[in-house]
Structures are given as C-alpha cells and as structure tokens.
Design an enzyme around this catalytic site. Structure first.
Site, PDB file in Angstrom:
ATOM      1  CG  HIS A   1      -2.046  -1.011   1.021  1.00  0.00           C
ATOM      2  ND1 HIS A   1      -2.173  -2.096   1.446  1.00  0.00           N
ATOM      3  CD2 HIS A   1      -3.328  -0.518   0.676  1.00  0.00           C
ATOM      4  CE1 HIS A   1      -3.362  -2.656   1.173  1.00  0.00           C
ATOM      5  NE2 HIS A   1      -4.105  -1.658   0.528  1.00  0.00           N
TER       6      HIS A   1
ATOM      7  CE  LYS B   1      -4.115  -0.593   4.753  1.00  0.00           C
ATOM      8  NZ  LYS B   1      -5.388   0.256   5.056  1.00  0.00           N
TER       9      LYS B   1
HETATM   10  P1  NAD Z   1      -7.605   9.527   3.954  1.00  0.00           P
HETATM   11  O1  NAD Z   1      -6.593  10.050   5.144  1.00  0.00           O
HETATM   12  O2  NAD Z   1      -7.124   9.979   2.653  1.00  0.00           O
HETATM   13  O3  NAD Z   1      -8.955  10.107   4.354  1.00  0.00           O
HETATM   14  C1  NAD Z   1      -9.506  10.193   5.519  1.00  0.00           C
HETATM   15  C2  NAD Z   1     -10.519  11.335   5.699  1.00  0.00           C
HETATM   16  O4  NAD Z   1     -11.349  11.145   6.783  1.00  0.00           O
HETATM   17  C3  NAD Z   1      -9.492  12.717   5.826  1.00  0.00           C
HETATM   18  O5  NAD Z   1      -9.956  13.748   5.260  1.00  0.00           O
HETATM   19  C4  NAD Z   1      -9.844  12.832   7.583  1.00  0.00           C
HETATM   20  O6  NAD Z   1      -9.886  14.511   7.798  1.00  0.00           O
HETATM   21  C5  NAD Z   1     -11.324  12.419   7.565  1.00  0.00           C
HETATM   22  N1  NAD Z   1     -11.494  11.932   8.890  1.00  0.00           N
HETATM   23  C6  NAD Z   1     -10.767  11.452   9.916  1.00  0.00           C
HETATM   24  N2  NAD Z   1     -11.457  11.190  11.116  1.00  0.00           N
HETATM   25  C7  NAD Z   1     -12.580  11.796  10.873  1.00  0.00           C
HETATM   26  C8  NAD Z   1     -14.049  11.920  11.611  1.00  0.00           C
HETATM   27  N3  NAD Z   1     -13.804  11.686  13.114  1.00  0.00           N
HETATM   28  N4  NAD Z   1     -14.936  12.657  11.253  1.00  0.00           N
HETATM   29  C9  NAD Z   1     -15.038  12.836  10.056  1.00  0.00           C
HETATM   30  N5  NAD Z   1     -14.079  13.023   8.987  1.00  0.00           N
HETATM   31  C10 NAD Z   1     -12.743  12.238   9.675  1.00  0.00           C
HETATM   32  O7  NAD Z   1      -7.837   8.196   4.058  1.00  0.00           O
HETATM   33  P2  NAD Z   1      -8.438   7.095   2.751  1.00  0.00           P
HETATM   34  O8  NAD Z   1      -7.228   6.487   2.138  1.00  0.00           O
HETATM   35  O9  NAD Z   1      -9.354   7.717   2.168  1.00  0.00           O
HETATM   36  O10 NAD Z   1      -8.726   5.862   3.706  1.00  0.00           O
HETATM   37  C11 NAD Z   1     -10.061   6.093   4.696  1.00  0.00           C
HETATM   38  C12 NAD Z   1     -10.108   4.739   5.265  1.00  0.00           C
HETATM   39  O11 NAD Z   1     -10.882   3.755   4.271  1.00  0.00           O
HETATM   40  C13 NAD Z   1      -8.882   3.938   5.955  1.00  0.00           C
HETATM   41  O12 NAD Z   1      -9.524   3.210   7.105  1.00  0.00           O
HETATM   42  C14 NAD Z   1      -8.729   2.879   4.814  1.00  0.00           C
HETATM   43  O13 NAD Z   1      -7.819   1.886   4.998  1.00  0.00           O
HETATM   44  C15 NAD Z   1     -10.179   2.714   4.413  1.00  0.00           C
HETATM   45  N6  NAD Z   1     -10.063   1.937   2.999  1.00  0.00           N
HETATM   46  C16 NAD Z   1     -10.951   1.122   2.858  1.00  0.00           C
HETATM   47  C17 NAD Z   1     -11.445   0.565   1.529  1.00  0.00           C
HETATM   48  C18 NAD Z   1     -12.376  -0.286   1.609  1.00  0.00           C
HETATM   49  O14 NAD Z   1     -12.514  -0.963   0.279  1.00  0.00           O
HETATM   50  N7  NAD Z   1     -13.005  -0.885   2.521  1.00  0.00           N
HETATM   51  C19 NAD Z   1     -10.626   1.146   0.416  1.00  0.00           C
HETATM   52  C20 NAD Z   1      -9.583   2.026   0.527  1.00  0.00           C
HETATM   53  C21 NAD Z   1      -9.408   2.404   2.130  1.00  0.00           C
END
Ligand code: NAD
Length: 257
Positions: free
Chosen positions: A142, A146
């Site tokens: 990743h 991450k």
């Molecule tokens: P990222 O850091 O780019 O984005 C996360 C966003 O959430 C940020 O803008 C942050 O400010 C916001 N945030 C954090 N805490 C918050 C809260 N309490 N309230 C509101 N907003 C909040 O991360 P990302 O790459 O977009 O990944 C996010 C999550 O999704 C991670 O846990 C990642 O592992 C997961 N993910 C899951 C899948 C899937 O298919 N299930 C795919 C990709 C990523």
C-alpha cells in the site's frame, strides 16, 4: 434518488466516491462531512457535524478513521439512517459499536469493496480445498500514507485461509519474521505489509507446495474500484428493510439473485 452523506469526504476515498457518485444519477450527494480543518465549503454542502445533516432514510458512506466510524455508527442508529463503512484498523470497541448500530439500522461493512477482491476470496477458498498442506503467505502493498498494518483486506484473506484450514486465526497468523525463528510450521499463515509510494492496494496470496507455487493476486489501480462497490452497497442499504450487519457478499448476492 438515494440521499447519500459522505463521511471522510475530503480524503482519498471520499474524493473517489464523490467522483463516482457524480456520474450516477440515482445518487444525490446530500452532504459532505469531514474534520473542520479539512472542510471545503466552496465545493458542495460541507459540515463537520454529521448529526446536523442526518435524517431518517439517508445512507451514510463512511471512509474516514476508527473514530469517524464509531461516531457514524452512533449517529445512524440514533437517526434511523443506513451505514456503509469501509474504514479499516478498527478496535474491538469500534466493532462493538457497529454491531450495536446494526441492531437498529442496516450496516454494510467490508474491508475491501472491490468486486475483484470478492472474487479473489472465493478463488482462494476453491484453491485451498484442492491444495491441503500447501504453505500460505500473504503479501500486501500500500501507499506510504496508509495508517493501519497489515491491511484489513490482508486480515480478511488470512481469516478466510485460517477458517478453511480449521486453524484459530489468533494463533496461526505470523506477522513478518525476524531473527532465528526456525523452520516454518505447517500451521502458520504469514502476513507481510509493504509500504511506499502511491500503491493503491495490492494483495497477493502465495500458496507454496513441493516444487511449485501458485499466486492469487489482486491489484487495485484506481480507488474508483472501491467507490463503485461502496455505491452498490449504498443502493443495497437503501432498499434493505431488515436491520443487520451485512457485507459485500450480501450486496453481490442481491445483484445476481
Ligand atoms: P485519508 O486519510 O485520505 O482520508 C480520511 C479522511 O477522513 C480525511 O479527510 C480525514 O480528515 C477524515 N476524517 C478522519 N477522522 C474523521 C472523523 N472523526 N470525522 C470526519 N472525518 C474524519 O484516508 P483514505 O485513504 O481515504 O482511507 C480512509 C479509510 O478507508 C482507511 O481506514 C482505509 O484503510 C479505508 N479504505 C477502505 C477501503 C475498502 O474498500 N473498504 C478502500 C480504501 C481505503
């Protein structure tokens, strides 16, 4: 129209879901929620307070953080809204919050919303049933940003493999190896996390036998792969009447009948 509120809207996944939903007329992006510091009010309806915009019948799609997941679960259960959540790295308390919300509303939860990974999980089960005794190692790659390791998807794949072998996952999983660990036991499943660059998500399951090995591998090239799966889950959640905790397999079964 399915009214969708996106939590984590300013993030990598949030932006991919905005892009995917904008091209699909059945969804209306009613609200975009993120931490106050990351709001972009010039571009859509943004708020740092999910409760302030949430109504019965909405579908919340949440990809943010474990805290964001827990807060969304509580708010959805209180307001009668469905929840689609993709956040990984959840603690047992976060998992309990999802189960509690699922007593009141529809919750769809998946460590990976891509169709290819759903197919990989099925292919892995089929391969393991033919290859008893082969060693299982999982390698995931990743991007450098991450937060959690190993990935939720790697843990799901390892859990599937442990279940297929009848092994307790908490004892079978071997996270990386270092030092004089001795020969590999037949009952261990290796899990290895590589971090760097901009890799979106790459999961390889290696099955190693005597003089041959097999690799089952999925590579996500674009976050849109997860975004379209999350929207399919949102459609499922909007139609489903019975509260409960569902996963991507339930979504796929509802599509294929
Ligand atoms: P990222 O850091 O780019 O984005 C996360 C966003 O959430 C940020 O803008 C942050 O400010 C916001 N945030 C954090 N805490 C918050 C809260 N309490 N309230 C509101 N907003 C909040 O991360 P990302 O790459 O977009 O990944 C996010 C999550 O999704 C991670 O846990 C990642 O592992 C997961 N993910 C899951 C899948 C899937 O298919 N299930 C795919 C990709 C990523």
């Amino acid at each position: 129209m399915i009214p969708v509120i996106l939590v984590g809207a300013a993030g990598r996944m949030g932006q991919a879901i905005v892009q995917a939903a904008t091209s699909r007329p059945e969804f209306s992006l009613k609200g975009l929620v993120d931490l106050a510091a990351n709001l972009r009010p010039m571009d859509g309806v943004w708020n740092s307070n999910l409760d302030a915009m949430l109504e019965r019948g909405d579908v919340v799609i949440e990809f943010s953080s474990p805290l964001g997941c827990r807060e969304a679960a509580r708010a959805c259960a209180a307001r009668g809204a469905a929840l689609v959540t993709g956040t990984t790295g959840l603690t047992p308390e976060d998992e309990a919050a999802l189960r509690e919300a699922a007593r009141h509303v529809v919750v769809v939860r998946a460590s990976n919303f891509s169709l290819g990974v759903a197919a990989l999980r099925r292919a892995l089960n089929a391969a393991l049933s033919r290859l008893p005794g082969w060693d299982i190692e999982i390698v995931e790659r990743h991007h450098r940003g991450k937060a959690d390791s190993p990935s939720g998807t790697a843990l799901s794949l390892a859990g599937d493999a442990a279940a297929a072998r009848g092994l307790p996952a908490e004892r079978a999983l071997r996270f990386g190896r270092e030092g004089r660990v001795g020969p590999r036991s037949a009952d261990e499943i290796g899990v290895h996390a590589v971090r760097g660059g901009t890799w979106i998500g790459d999961h390889a399951v290696l099955l190693a036998g005597e003089g041959e090995w097999l690799e089952l591998r999925h590579v996500a090239q674009d976050r849109l792969a997860f975004a379209h799966g999350a929207l399919a889950a949102a459609r499922f959640a909007a139609r489903r009447k019975e509260p409960g905790l569902y996963d991507i397999e339930d979504v796929l079964e509802s599509q294929t009948g």
